[in-house]
Design a protein around this motif. Structure first.
Motif, PDB file in Angstrom:
ATOM      1  N   GLY A 248       0.794  -1.219   0.000  1.00  0.00           N
ATOM      2  CA  GLY A 248       0.000   0.000   0.000  1.00  0.00           C
ATOM      3  C   GLY A 248       0.830   1.273   0.000  1.00  0.00           C
ATOM      4  N   LEU A 249       1.906   1.304  -0.774  1.00  0.00           N
ATOM      5  CA  LEU A 249       2.822   2.448  -0.767  1.00  0.00           C
ATOM      6  C   LEU A 249       3.036   2.974  -2.181  1.00  0.00           C
ATOM      7  N   LEU A 250       2.990   4.288  -2.319  1.00  0.00           N
ATOM      8  CA  LEU A 250       3.327   4.943  -3.580  1.00  0.00           C
ATOM      9  C   LEU A 250       4.162   6.180  -3.302  1.00  0.00           C
ATOM     10  N   VAL A 251       5.125   6.437  -4.162  1.00  0.00           N
ATOM     11  CA  VAL A 251       5.801   7.738  -4.200  1.00  0.00           C
ATOM     12  C   VAL A 251       5.305   8.424  -5.464  1.00  0.00           C
ATOM     13  N   ILE A 252       4.640   9.557  -5.292  1.00  0.00           N
ATOM     14  CA  ILE A 252       3.981  10.212  -6.417  1.00  0.00           C
ATOM     15  C   ILE A 252       4.414  11.665  -6.534  1.00  0.00           C
ATOM     16  N   GLU A 253       4.136  12.231  -7.675  1.00  0.00           N
ATOM     17  CA  GLU A 253       4.450  13.629  -7.953  1.00  0.00           C
ATOM     18  C   GLU A 253       3.738  14.540  -6.961  1.00  0.00           C
ATOM     19  N   ASP A 254       4.462  15.561  -6.512  1.00  0.00           N
ATOM     20  CA  ASP A 254       3.879  16.582  -5.636  1.00  0.00           C
ATOM     21  C   ASP A 254       3.304  17.687  -6.520  1.00  0.00           C
ATOM     22  N   LEU A 255       1.992  17.761  -6.581  1.00  0.00           N
ATOM     23  CA  LEU A 255       1.341  18.770  -7.419  1.00  0.00           C
ATOM     24  C   LEU A 255       1.258  20.130  -6.733  1.00  0.00           C
ATOM     25  N   GLY A 256       1.755  20.214  -5.507  1.00  0.00           N
ATOM     26  CA  GLY A 256       1.743  21.491  -4.807  1.00  0.00           C
ATOM     27  C   GLY A 256       0.491  21.669  -3.977  1.00  0.00           C
ATOM     28  N   ALA A 257       0.207  22.909  -3.625  1.00  0.00           N
ATOM     29  CA  ALA A 257      -0.926  23.179  -2.735  1.00  0.00           C
ATOM     30  C   ALA A 257      -1.699  24.420  -3.145  1.00  0.00           C
ATOM     31  N   GLU A 258      -1.574  24.843  -4.415  1.00  0.00           N
ATOM     32  CA  GLU A 258      -2.304  26.028  -4.879  1.00  0.00           C
ATOM     33  C   GLU A 258      -3.761  25.639  -5.109  1.00  0.00           C
ATOM     34  N   PRO A 259      -4.703  26.211  -4.352  1.00  0.00           N
ATOM     35  CA  PRO A 259      -6.090  25.762  -4.434  1.00  0.00           C
ATOM     36  C   PRO A 259      -6.873  26.440  -5.545  1.00  0.00           C
ATOM     37  N   LEU A 260      -8.089  25.983  -5.722  1.00  0.00           N
ATOM     38  CA  LEU A 260      -9.031  26.618  -6.649  1.00  0.00           C
ATOM     39  C   LEU A 260      -9.905  27.631  -5.934  1.00  0.00           C
ATOM     40  N   VAL A 261      -9.617  27.868  -4.658  1.00  0.00           N
ATOM     41  CA  VAL A 261     -10.391  28.807  -3.853  1.00  0.00           C
ATOM     42  C   VAL A 261      -9.444  29.799  -3.194  1.00  0.00           C
ATOM     43  N   ASP A 262     -10.024  30.913  -2.737  1.00  0.00           N
ATOM     44  CA  ASP A 262      -9.273  31.855  -1.919  1.00  0.00           C
ATOM     45  C   ASP A 262     -10.136  32.246  -0.728  1.00  0.00           C
ATOM     46  N   ALA A 263      -9.764  33.302  -0.024  1.00  0.00           N
ATOM     47  CA  ALA A 263     -10.511  33.691   1.173  1.00  0.00           C
ATOM     48  C   ALA A 263     -11.956  34.059   0.870  1.00  0.00           C
ATOM     49  N   ASP A 264     -12.229  34.405  -0.367  1.00  0.00           N
ATOM     50  CA  ASP A 264     -13.590  34.796  -0.755  1.00  0.00           C
ATOM     51  C   ASP A 264     -14.416  33.634  -1.300  1.00  0.00           C
ATOM     52  N   GLY A 265     -13.817  32.451  -1.385  1.00  0.00           N
ATOM     53  CA  GLY A 265     -14.538  31.293  -1.906  1.00  0.00           C
ATOM     54  C   GLY A 265     -13.976  30.828  -3.236  1.00  0.00           C
ATOM     55  N   PRO A 266     -14.786  30.199  -4.072  1.00  0.00           N
ATOM     56  CA  PRO A 266     -14.299  29.694  -5.353  1.00  0.00           C
ATOM     57  C   PRO A 266     -13.734  30.809  -6.233  1.00  0.00           C
ATOM     58  N   ILE A 267     -12.617  30.527  -6.894  1.00  0.00           N
ATOM     59  CA  ILE A 267     -12.087  31.440  -7.900  1.00  0.00           C
ATOM     60  C   ILE A 267     -12.762  31.065  -9.219  1.00  0.00           C
ATOM     61  N   PRO A 268     -13.663  31.896  -9.742  1.00  0.00           N
ATOM     62  CA  PRO A 268     -14.520  31.485 -10.869  1.00  0.00           C
ATOM     63  C   PRO A 268     -13.751  30.938 -12.055  1.00  0.00           C
ATOM     64  N   GLU A 269     -12.644  31.574 -12.431  1.00  0.00           N
ATOM     65  CA  GLU A 269     -11.900  31.125 -13.612  1.00  0.00           C
ATOM     66  C   GLU A 269     -11.366  29.711 -13.403  1.00  0.00           C
ATOM     67  N   ARG A 270     -10.928  29.402 -12.197  1.00  0.00           N
ATOM     68  CA  ARG A 270     -10.378  28.079 -11.925  1.00  0.00           C
ATOM     69  C   ARG A 270     -11.489  27.028 -11.866  1.00  0.00           C
ATOM     70  N   TYR A 271     -12.606  27.390 -11.274  1.00  0.00           N
ATOM     71  CA  TYR A 271     -13.737  26.462 -11.241  1.00  0.00           C
ATOM     72  C   TYR A 271     -14.263  26.184 -12.646  1.00  0.00           C
TER      73      TYR A 271
END
Length: 517
Positions: A264-287
């Protein structure tokens, strides 16, 4: 931090780990590796003669737990017990050489001091009966040239399987080129899986995914556990298969750098942590990009069977009526008692199931595709440097099934953890429809809107039950903060004419879900 693989040599016996330590640097490396694996409540008994390196190894473990290479860690020969506050909790270093028996150790307050601590015990044979019988044990011996040692690590009881995974993990990190990386735990969500970020001295990162095979829970219906009925993945094989399948279609699932599927082990690519949301909620262009990605997937012919490894295949299970119903019934089992402080009658439950069965029967006869099932903001990463749909990174899709196209669209546009305003939801549904019509002029938005209302209502119903269960059963009350949002989504869905009978049921039995606070 783990050290190069030459320092740690495992043997085939899964109940023991033989480790060659050619010099003191190797002993320190072993200590740092063990520190990554030890958890609060663990006991590590260190045995060996004078000069065998017990204190050197214990000191390396304590320093790694504390994150301070220069931390003063004196031998507890005279103090007998020495505690350290670390980011991983209390570490207790004990030396029992001067202890006469187990009762003497208890009188010194060992049981209280060791409770919930990572406990390192030198000379454990002096009072072995006072130690937890489920423990790790490491025997150190001098071997050959000055400074060279050998170690034999064993485990007892429930820890035997953890020891096997420790060995497998070390081998996987070495094979995939990440044995020199620091391992930083990543806080998870409601999952039983664990993740660590691997960080090389160069700054390069990857993710270690630890997902042992799921053990069956108690039978809940016709002798089958909930996980089987709900079609939840039983092993990491499903993730590996879907990962490669998504990448083959051009989507940004993580590359797999190394794998040990049996453990049950995988080493996978780290895609980072940049979300599709910000403090105001969904970022429309990203959604919108995430919405168009689903439209592209739903316009593509996808296989029902995916390769995992040579000789192994993963068959995507159908998201069938039984699975949908047992999920919806979580609302009856957990949410209704939470808000009404009472159980619903048998007749009310039976009517609930009949209404849902009628809604789902026709839907399940319609078009099906890969349903990723947890396609929402926590599992989507923004990759600004990539092109078009590749800008949405995909995570947490191991429970994918073959199901109605509208499910994942509803999961995204009625995100349980961030509020998607109704006007944005409608705009994104329009973007989905335009993308679908570009490849299928016969796409019928009215039919899709009905399917969307059903799937959005089913998901909201399920999530209300899950969040109430996480509070009551699992001691995670933080999920209750999301209930008002999900309740509002459900009320929004119940306004659709296709759900009129379901709305009537809620009006009689849980009226707060028709017009939430």
């Amino acid at each position: 931090m783990a050290e190069p693989a030459r320092h740690l040599r495992a043997v085939e016996d899964s109940s023991a780990w033989e480790i060659a330590l050619p010099d003191e640097a190797a002993t320190l490396a072993l200590g740092r590796y063990l520190a990554d694996e030890l958890r609060p409540g663990d006991v590590l008994a260190l045995s060996g003669g004078l000069g065998s390196g017990k204190t050197t190894l214990a000191r390396a473990i304590v320093r790694a737990l504390a994150g301070e290479d220069a931390l003063e860690v004196p031998s507890p020969t005279f103090t007998l017990m020495q505690g350290y506050d670390t980011p991983r909790g209390t570490a207790l270093h004990t030396d029992l050489y001067r202890i006469g028996n187990a009762e003497e150790l208890r009188e010194l307050g060992f049981d209280e001091a060791a409770e919930g601590a990572i406990t390192l015990v030198e000379w454990p044979e002096r009072a072995a009966s006072a130690l937890n019988p489920n423990r790790f044990q490491i025997a150190l011996d001098l071997a050959g040239p000055e400074g060279a040692r050998k170690a034999r690590l064993t485990a007892s009881g429930a820890l035997i399987s953890r020891l096997a995974r420790m060995k497998a993990m070390r081998e996987l990190l070495a094979k995939s080129g990440w044995s020199d990386a620091k391992r930083l735990p990543i806080q998870g969500d409601a999952s039983t899986r664990a993740y660590e970020r691997l960080v090389k001295s160069s700054g390069e990162t990857a993710i270690l995914m630890i997902s042992p095979a799921r053990s069956d829970g108690p039978p809940v219906r016709r002798g089958k556990p909930y996980s089987t009925i709900a079609k939840l993945a039983e092993s990491i094989h499903a993730f590996a298969a879907l990962d490669r399948g998504l990448r083959a279609l051009g989507f940004s699932a993580p590359r797999i750098y190394g794998e040990d599927l049996d453990n049950g082990l995988l080493v996978i690519e780290d895609l980072g942590a940049e979300p599709l949301v910000d403090a105001d909620g969904p970022i429309p262009e990203r959604y919108e990009v995430a919405t168009r990605l689903l439209a592209r997937l739903h316009a593509t012919a996808v296989p029902h069977v995916l390769p995992v490894a040579p000789g192994r295949e993963h068959v995507l299970p159908p998201y069938d009526l039984e699975a949908f119903l047992i999920e919806a019934e979580l609302l009856l089992d957990w949410y209704a008692p939470h808000v009404a402080r009472a159980l619903l009658s048998g007749s009310a439950r039976a009517e609930f199931v009949r209404v849902w069965s009628g809604l789902l029967d026709d839907l399940l006869a319609g078009p099906q595709s890969w349903t990723l099932r947890d396609y929402h903001s926590p599992n989507l990463i923004w990759l600004a440097e990539r092109d078009d749909l590749g800008r949405v990174g995909l995570l947490d899709f191991q429970d994918a099934v073959l199901g109605p196209l509208a499910y994942d669209v509803a999961s995204l546009l009625q995100d349980a953890r961030v509020t998607v305003p109704a006007e944005l939801e409608l705009r994104l549904l329009g973007a989905y429809a335009r993308e679908r019509r570009a490849t299928d002029p016969e796409f019928d938005m009215a039919d899709f809107a009905s399917a969307y209302a059903i799937m959005a209502a089913q998901r909201a119903t399920k999530v209300l039950g899950i969040f109430a269960r996480l509070d009551k059963r699992d001691g995670k009350p933080q999920y209750l903060a999301h209930l008002p949002r999900v309740e509002a989504y459900l009320a929004r869905n119940l306004a659709h004419p296709v759900l009129s009978r379901l709305k009537e049921w809620y009006e009689r039995h849980l009226p707060r879900l028709v017009e939430p606070g």
